[in-house]
Design an enzyme around this catalytic site. Structure first.
Site, PDB file in Angstrom:
ATOM      1  N   CYS A 113       0.816  -1.219   0.000  1.00 45.00           N
ATOM      2  CA  CYS A 113       0.000   0.000   0.000  1.00 45.00           C
ATOM      3  C   CYS A 113       0.852   1.272   0.000  1.00 45.00           C
ATOM      4  CB  CYS A 113      -0.957   0.009   1.187  1.00 45.00           C
ATOM      5  SG  CYS A 113      -2.052  -1.411   1.212  1.00 45.00           S
ATOM      6  N   HIS A 246      -3.452   7.595   1.617  1.00 41.88           N
ATOM      7  CA  HIS A 246      -3.822   6.208   1.300  1.00 41.88           C
ATOM      8  C   HIS A 246      -5.159   5.925   1.976  1.00 41.88           C
ATOM      9  CE1 HIS A 246      -3.992   1.976   0.852  1.00 41.88           C
ATOM     10  NE2 HIS A 246      -3.643   1.687   2.087  1.00 41.88           N
ATOM     11  N   ASN A 276     -10.112  -0.224   0.248  1.00 40.50           N
ATOM     12  CA  ASN A 276      -8.648  -0.119   0.228  1.00 40.50           C
ATOM     13  C   ASN A 276      -8.144  -0.760  -1.072  1.00 40.50           C
ATOM     14  OD1 ASN A 276      -5.896  -0.383   0.566  1.00 40.50           O
ATOM     15  ND2 ASN A 276      -6.016  -1.073   2.686  1.00 40.50           N
TER      16      ASN A 276
HETATM   17  O1  UT7 Z   1      -3.506  -0.636   3.690  1.00 38.56           O
HETATM   18  C1  UT7 Z   1      -2.448  -1.038   4.509  1.00 38.56           C
HETATM   19  C2  UT7 Z   1      -2.648  -0.615   5.899  1.00 38.56           C
HETATM   20  N1  UT7 Z   1      -3.832  -1.245   6.464  1.00 38.56           N
HETATM   21  C3  UT7 Z   1      -4.511  -0.608   7.401  1.00 38.56           C
HETATM   22  O2  UT7 Z   1      -4.197   0.519   7.691  1.00 38.56           O
HETATM   23  C4  UT7 Z   1      -5.612  -1.331   8.135  1.00 38.56           C
HETATM   24  C5  UT7 Z   1      -5.456  -1.077   9.622  1.00 38.56           C
HETATM   25  N2  UT7 Z   1      -6.465  -1.707  10.438  1.00 38.56           N
HETATM   26  C6  UT7 Z   1      -7.773  -1.353  10.429  1.00 38.56           C
HETATM   27  O3  UT7 Z   1      -8.186  -0.550   9.621  1.00 38.56           O
HETATM   28  C7  UT7 Z   1      -8.681  -1.930  11.482  1.00 38.56           C
HETATM   29  O4  UT7 Z   1      -7.901  -2.591  12.461  1.00 38.56           O
HETATM   30  C8  UT7 Z   1      -9.752  -2.923  10.917  1.00 38.56           C
HETATM   31  C9  UT7 Z   1     -10.807  -2.139  10.114  1.00 38.56           C
HETATM   32  C10 UT7 Z   1      -9.091  -3.941  10.049  1.00 38.56           C
HETATM   33  C11 UT7 Z   1     -10.468  -3.632  12.061  1.00 38.56           C
HETATM   34  O5  UT7 Z   1     -11.042  -2.696  12.961  1.00 38.56           O
HETATM   35  P1  UT7 Z   1     -10.806  -2.860  14.545  1.00 38.56           P
HETATM   36  O6  UT7 Z   1     -11.574  -1.802  15.192  1.00 38.56           O
HETATM   37  O7  UT7 Z   1      -9.320  -2.885  14.781  1.00 38.56           O
HETATM   38  O8  UT7 Z   1     -11.482  -4.263  14.850  1.00 38.56           O
HETATM   39  P2  UT7 Z   1     -10.812  -5.576  15.473  1.00 38.56           P
HETATM   40  O9  UT7 Z   1      -9.898  -6.215  14.501  1.00 38.56           O
HETATM   41  O10 UT7 Z   1     -10.289  -5.249  16.833  1.00 38.56           O
HETATM   42  O11 UT7 Z   1     -12.086  -6.505  15.655  1.00 38.56           O
HETATM   43  C12 UT7 Z   1     -13.118  -6.196  16.589  1.00 38.56           C
HETATM   44  C13 UT7 Z   1     -14.140  -7.291  16.564  1.00 38.56           C
HETATM   45  C14 UT7 Z   1     -13.572  -8.713  16.739  1.00 38.56           C
HETATM   46  O12 UT7 Z   1     -14.479  -9.445  17.532  1.00 38.56           O
HETATM   47  P3  UT7 Z   1     -14.192  -9.703  19.088  1.00 38.56           P
HETATM   48  O13 UT7 Z   1     -12.870 -10.420  19.130  1.00 38.56           O
HETATM   49  O14 UT7 Z   1     -14.132  -8.327  19.710  1.00 38.56           O
HETATM   50  O15 UT7 Z   1     -15.350 -10.504  19.505  1.00 38.56           O
HETATM   51  C15 UT7 Z   1     -13.563  -9.264  15.343  1.00 38.56           C
HETATM   52  O16 UT7 Z   1     -13.662 -10.675  15.304  1.00 38.56           O
HETATM   53  O17 UT7 Z   1     -14.815  -7.316  15.305  1.00 38.56           O
HETATM   54  C16 UT7 Z   1     -14.799  -8.638  14.761  1.00 38.56           C
HETATM   55  N3  UT7 Z   1     -14.750  -8.532  13.291  1.00 38.56           N
HETATM   56  C17 UT7 Z   1     -15.842  -8.382  12.541  1.00 38.56           C
HETATM   57  N4  UT7 Z   1     -17.151  -8.312  12.841  1.00 38.56           N
HETATM   58  C18 UT7 Z   1     -18.006  -8.130  11.831  1.00 38.56           C
HETATM   59  C19 UT7 Z   1     -13.650  -8.527  12.497  1.00 38.56           C
HETATM   60  N5  UT7 Z   1     -14.010  -8.380  11.222  1.00 38.56           N
HETATM   61  C20 UT7 Z   1     -15.363  -8.269  11.213  1.00 38.56           C
HETATM   62  C21 UT7 Z   1     -16.322  -8.099  10.195  1.00 38.56           C
HETATM   63  N6  UT7 Z   1     -17.617  -8.019  10.540  1.00 38.56           N
HETATM   64  N7  UT7 Z   1     -15.964  -7.967   8.903  1.00 38.56           N
END
Ligand code: UT7
Length: 319
Positions: A113, A246, A276
């Site tokens: 990215c 980005h 993305n």
């Molecule tokens: O392009 C290169 C650089 N990439 C980035 O900059 C991406 C950086 N990361 C992010 O943008 C965020 O971390 C995400 C959007 C990927 C995720 O958001 P988050 O607020 O960090 O969520 P999380 O990974 O902490 O997940 C929270 C909860 C989890 O459930 P529990 O463990 O709290 O019960 C996940 O299992 O959300 C759950 N979860 C989902 N729920 C519904 C993860 N993916 C999904 C989904 N739908 N698609």
């Protein structure tokens, strides 16, 4: 001697996939995707569309906007992490599709990215040292083919698309400053392991991401690299007309804008419509805002990105 953007172009595949479509594929919801990432929909390439096809459409538009002939281009850099083939480079395939026979150099840039910022900075160096005069800089991806459609933590985030700019030697200021970084200690946090060994694909071909860890790292290093780039020029956040970041997550974009003291009125955000698109996201956002009239000649733009590796960087320029 400066390098200046003289034309932009972009291309999105016709098919869109909304969050509501994704609700039927994996255990997710529109509410979760929008609140965590800001994404509403993304474009998905047709089965017969390749990265170089997307790049070709975006490049033709950039070349037309620049008012040059394809054979004026003496260097092509394609930032991509989803190349058509292991080799030759997507840049060489693109060179052929554009009918460029002038013998200029062409190569791919792999910084995931961070790729477009890496490619633009590299193109600027080529021009400043006199090795190239007119460079086609492209970010193009078909990431949908690298997604595990059973993995809700990744498949809802990414999309396909391409963007391109023509960068040309100029006596008036264009690119003002740039800075690239990487830290390979974090290579396992965002990756696609698959590679070819003895005729078979070895390792998982799909994108894997430790989302929270990437998020935290992104917010920290993007804030510091934008300040680093500004500091080298003596400019301040308030001197920036447009932040063109980005497009991974609206929350990361908002954090970087806040650090610069910019309101969202000074940010080009396309993550809601594009998702993305990795190395394509910045040139896609740039072209969108140039064509809808938001970005005007003479304005100051700050581009920044982070990607797997980690790689990150920023470019400050006068459009
Ligand atoms: O392009 C290169 C650089 N990439 C980035 O900059 C991406 C950086 N990361 C992010 O943008 C965020 O971390 C995400 C959007 C990927 C995720 O958001 P988050 O607020 O960090 O969520 P999380 O990974 O902490 O997940 C929270 C909860 C989890 O459930 P529990 O463990 O709290 O019960 C996940 O299992 O959300 C759950 N979860 C989902 N729920 C519904 C993860 N993916 C999904 C989904 N739908 N698609």
């Amino acid at each position: 001697m400066y390098s200046r953007i003289i034309g932009t172009g972009s291309y999105l595949p016709a098919k869109t996939l909304t969050n509501f479509d994704l609700e039927k594929i994996v255990d997710t919801s529109d509410e979760w995707i929008v609140s965590r990432s800001g994404i509403h929909e993304r474009h998905i390439a047709a089965d017969d569309e390749t990265t170089s096809d997307l790049a070709m459409h975006a490049s033709r538009r950039a070349i037309e906007a620049a008012g040059i002939a394809p054979n004026d281009i003496d260097l092509i850099i394609v930032a991509t992490t989803s190349p058509d083939k292991t080799f030759p480079s997507t840049a060489c395939i693109l060179q052929d599709k554009l009918g460029i026979t002038s013998g200029g150099a062409a190569f791919d840039m792999q910084a995931v990215c961070g790729g477009f910022v890496y490619a633009l900075n590299t193109a600027d160096m080529y021009i400043k040292c006199g090795q190239a005069r007119t460079v086609l800089v492209v970010g193009a991806e078909v990431l949908s083919r690298m997604l595990d459609w059973n993995d809700r933590t990744t498949c809802v985030l990414f999309g396909d698309g391409a963007g391109a700019v023509v960068l040309q030697a100029s006596e008036t200021p264009g690119i003002l400053a740039g800075k690239l970084h990487s830290d390979g200690r974090h290579h396992a946090l965002l990756r696609a392991d698959g590679n070819i060994r003895h005729g078979a694909v070895a390792g998982e071909p799909f994108i894997k991401m430790e989302g929270q860890a990437v998020f935290k790292f992104a917010v920290t290093v993007l804030s510091s690299v934008v300040e680093e780039v500004l500091a080298g020029t003596g400019m301040k956040g308030s001197d920036i007309d447009w932040l063109v970041p980005h497009q991974a997550n609206i929350r990361i974009i908002e954090a970087t804008a806040k650090k610069l003291g910019l309101g969202m009125d000074n940010v080009v955000a396309t993550v809601a419509q594009h998702g993305n698109t990795s190395s394509a996201s910045i040139p896609l956002a740039l072209d969108t805002a140039v064509r809808d009239g938001r970005i005007k000649p003479g304005q100051t733009l700050l581009l920044e990105a982070i990607g797997g590796g980690f790689t990150w960087g920023a470019v400050l320029l006068r459009y």
